[in-house]
Design a protein around this motif. Structure first.
Motif, mmCIF file in Angstrom:
data_model
loop_
_atom_site.group_PDB
_atom_site.id
_atom_site.type_symbol
_atom_site.label_atom_id
_atom_site.label_comp_id
_atom_site.label_asym_id
_atom_site.label_seq_id
_atom_site.Cartn_x
_atom_site.Cartn_y
_atom_site.Cartn_z
ATOM 1 N N ARG A 203 37.971 44.781 41.803
ATOM 2 C CA ARG A 203 38.218 46.166 42.184
ATOM 3 C C ARG A 203 39.485 46.289 43.019
ATOM 4 N NH1 ARG A 203 33.895 49.894 45.231
ATOM 5 N NH2 ARG A 203 32.969 47.869 45.489
ATOM 6 N N THR A 204 39.627 45.451 44.049
ATOM 7 C CA THR A 204 40.804 45.571 44.911
ATOM 8 C C THR A 204 42.067 45.148 44.169
ATOM 9 O OG1 THR A 204 40.425 43.377 45.842
ATOM 10 C CG2 THR A 204 39.509 45.259 47.048
ATOM 11 N N ARG A 205 41.959 44.123 43.332
ATOM 12 C CA ARG A 205 43.131 43.693 42.566
ATOM 13 C C ARG A 205 43.550 44.760 41.558
ATOM 14 N NH1 ARG A 205 42.126 37.161 41.935
ATOM 15 N NH2 ARG A 205 42.992 36.686 43.989
ATOM 16 N N PHE A 206 42.585 45.430 40.952
ATOM 17 C CA PHE A 206 42.914 46.527 40.038
ATOM 18 C C PHE A 206 43.632 47.638 40.793
ATOM 19 C CE2 PHE A 206 41.776 50.698 38.293
ATOM 20 C CZ PHE A 206 42.391 50.605 37.050
ATOM 21 N N TYR B 42 58.573 43.428 36.940
ATOM 22 C CA TYR B 42 57.343 43.532 37.719
ATOM 23 C C TYR B 42 56.453 44.669 37.231
ATOM 24 C CZ TYR B 42 58.603 39.894 40.965
ATOM 25 O OH TYR B 42 58.899 38.677 41.515
ATOM 26 N N LEU B 43 57.026 45.682 36.598
ATOM 27 C CA LEU B 43 56.209 46.741 36.005
ATOM 28 C C LEU B 43 55.341 46.159 34.888
ATOM 29 C CD1 LEU B 43 55.313 49.651 35.617
ATOM 30 C CD2 LEU B 43 57.358 50.015 34.219
ATOM 31 N N ILE B 44 55.920 45.322 34.057
ATOM 32 C CA ILE B 44 55.160 44.688 32.973
ATOM 33 C C ILE B 44 54.087 43.766 33.549
ATOM 34 C CG2 ILE B 44 55.323 43.048 31.057
ATOM 35 C CD1 ILE B 44 58.150 44.287 30.530
ATOM 36 N N ILE B 45 54.462 42.944 34.522
ATOM 37 C CA ILE B 45 53.495 42.018 35.129
ATOM 38 C C ILE B 45 52.357 42.782 35.793
ATOM 39 C CG2 ILE B 45 53.168 40.283 36.949
ATOM 40 C CD1 ILE B 45 56.071 39.351 36.329
ATOM 41 N N SER B 46 52.680 43.837 36.531
ATOM 42 C CA SER B 46 51.648 44.633 37.202
ATOM 43 C C SER B 46 50.749 45.334 36.197
ATOM 44 C CB SER B 46 52.282 45.660 38.137
ATOM 45 O OG SER B 46 53.013 45.019 39.134
ATOM 46 N N GLY B 47 51.336 45.797 35.110
ATOM 47 C CA GLY B 47 50.534 46.420 34.054
ATOM 48 C C GLY B 47 49.553 45.442 33.448
ATOM 49 N N VAL C 288 43.999 43.260 33.101
ATOM 50 C CA VAL C 288 43.070 42.137 33.273
ATOM 51 C C VAL C 288 41.887 42.545 34.148
ATOM 52 C CG1 VAL C 288 42.837 39.874 34.407
ATOM 53 C CG2 VAL C 288 44.758 40.320 32.881
ATOM 54 N N ASP C 289 42.141 43.346 35.169
ATOM 55 C CA ASP C 289 41.093 43.740 36.109
ATOM 56 C C ASP C 289 40.530 45.132 35.842
ATOM 57 O OD1 ASP C 289 41.064 41.387 37.683
ATOM 58 O OD2 ASP C 289 42.966 42.000 38.560
ATOM 59 N N TRP C 290 40.814 45.665 34.669
ATOM 60 C CA TRP C 290 40.341 47.000 34.315
ATOM 61 C C TRP C 290 38.820 47.050 34.443
ATOM 62 C CZ3 TRP C 290 43.634 50.926 32.809
ATOM 63 C CH2 TRP C 290 43.032 52.104 32.377
ATOM 64 N N ALA D 110 34.927 48.024 33.856
ATOM 65 C CA ALA D 110 34.146 48.413 32.684
ATOM 66 C C ALA D 110 33.820 49.908 32.738
ATOM 67 C CB ALA D 110 32.859 47.597 32.609
ATOM 68 N N ASP D 111 33.640 50.423 33.918
ATOM 69 C CA ASP D 111 33.333 51.833 34.123
ATOM 70 C C ASP D 111 34.139 52.296 35.330
ATOM 71 O OD1 ASP D 111 32.257 54.354 34.465
ATOM 72 O OD2 ASP D 111 30.184 53.687 34.656
ATOM 73 N N TRP D 112 34.883 53.379 35.205
ATOM 74 C CA TRP D 112 35.743 53.833 36.299
ATOM 75 C C TRP D 112 34.943 54.128 37.556
ATOM 76 C CZ3 TRP D 112 35.097 58.494 38.656
ATOM 77 C CH2 TRP D 112 34.328 59.445 37.983
ATOM 78 N N ARG D 113 33.669 54.438 37.419
ATOM 79 C CA ARG D 113 32.840 54.706 38.600
ATOM 80 C C ARG D 113 32.614 53.448 39.429
ATOM 81 N NH1 ARG D 113 28.458 57.894 35.171
ATOM 82 N NH2 ARG D 113 28.977 56.090 33.917
ATOM 83 N N ASP D 114 32.857 52.269 38.810
ATOM 84 C CA ASP D 114 32.747 51.019 39.571
ATOM 85 C C ASP D 114 33.745 50.982 40.713
ATOM 86 O OD1 ASP D 114 30.751 50.175 37.888
ATOM 87 O OD2 ASP D 114 32.078 48.905 36.666
ATOM 88 N N LEU D 115 34.854 51.709 40.588
ATOM 89 C CA LEU D 115 35.855 51.745 41.658
ATOM 90 C C LEU D 115 35.345 52.483 42.884
ATOM 91 C CD1 LEU D 115 39.003 52.551 39.519
ATOM 92 C CD2 LEU D 115 38.378 50.357 40.521
ATOM 93 N N LEU D 116 34.382 53.395 42.671
ATOM 94 C CA LEU D 116 33.882 54.225 43.762
ATOM 95 C C LEU D 116 32.599 53.689 44.382
ATOM 96 C CD1 LEU D 116 34.396 57.657 41.982
ATOM 97 C CD2 LEU D 116 35.955 56.491 43.548
ATOM 98 N N ARG D 117 31.923 52.814 43.695
ATOM 99 C CA ARG D 117 30.650 52.282 44.189
ATOM 100 C C ARG D 117 30.880 51.250 45.286
ATOM 101 N NH1 ARG D 117 29.024 51.743 38.306
ATOM 102 N NH2 ARG D 117 28.030 53.734 37.917
ATOM 103 N N THR D 118 29.996 51.276 46.253
ATOM 104 C CA THR D 118 30.026 50.218 47.264
ATOM 105 C C THR D 118 29.158 49.080 46.761
ATOM 106 O OG1 THR D 118 28.184 51.224 48.457
ATOM 107 C CG2 THR D 118 30.405 51.805 49.187
#
Length: 146
Positions: free
Chosen positions: A75-78, A111-116, A121-123, A125-133
Motif C-alpha cells: 500500500r505505501t509503496r503504491f 524515472y517516470l517509466i520506472i515509477s509507473g 507492481v504494487d497495484w 486488487a481493490d482500490w478500497r484496500d488503500l483506505l482500509r486500516t
C-alpha cells in the motif's frame, strides 16, 4: 537462498535506489544555492514558468514518496510510486513545453517509466484496500503473501 529470494531482493533494491534518488532530489529542492546539477532550483523553477516556492511543494512530495517507497508495504509503496508518477508527469511536461534538450532532461522520463512500473507492481486488487486500516490478522496475512 532460494530462487524466489532473488527477485524480492532485486525489487527491494530498486525501491531503495529510487527512494534515495528522490530523497536527494527533495533535499536539493530545499537547498538555497547551486546544486551539483547546475543552478539553484529557485532559479530553475522561475525559468520553467513556475513560482520559486513551487520547489518546496515538489521537494516535499518527492521526500514523502521516498519515505513511502522505503516502507515494505504494498500500500505505501503504491502510494509512493503513484505520487512520483504525478510529479514526474509534470516534470516531463515541463521539459517538453520548455523545449529542454534530452541530454539535460533524460532523468524525468526515465524515472517516470520506472515509477509507473513500480506502481503497477504494487497495484491494489481493490482500490478500497488503500483506505482500509490493517487489522493484526489482515496484516499478518498480507505480510505472508508479499
Amino acid at each position: 537462498m532460494t530462487t524466489r529470494t532473488w527477485p524480492r531482493r532485486l525489487m527491494t533494491g530498486l525501491y531503495w535506489f529510487v527512494a534515495l534518488q528522490f530523497a536527494l532530489g527533495a533535499i536539493t529542492k530545499y537547498w538555497p544555492g547551486e546544486t551539483f546539477a547546475g543552478p539553484p532550483y529557485s532559479t530553475q523553477f522561475i525559468e520553467w514558468g513556475y513560482p520559486s516556492w513551487m520547489r518546496f511543494v515538489i521537494g516535499t512530495l518527492e521526500g514523502l514518496a521516498a519515505i513511502l517507497l522505503m516502507i515494505p508495504s504494498r500500500r505505501t509503496r503504491f502510494l509512493g510510486a503513484t505520487t512520483l508518477v504525478f510529479v514526474l508527469t509534470g516534470a516531463v511536461t515541463t521539459h517538453i513545453i520548455n523545449h529542454d534538450v534530452l541530454a539535460e532532461s533524460w532523468a524525468a522520463p526515465t524515472y517516470l517509466i520506472i515509477s509507473g512500473v513500480l506502481a503497477l507492481v504494487d497495484w491494489p486488487a481493490d482500490w478500497r484496500d488503500l483506505l482500509r486500516t490493517a487489522t493484526p490478522s489482515a496484516a499478518r496475512a498480507a505480510h505472508s503473501t508479499e
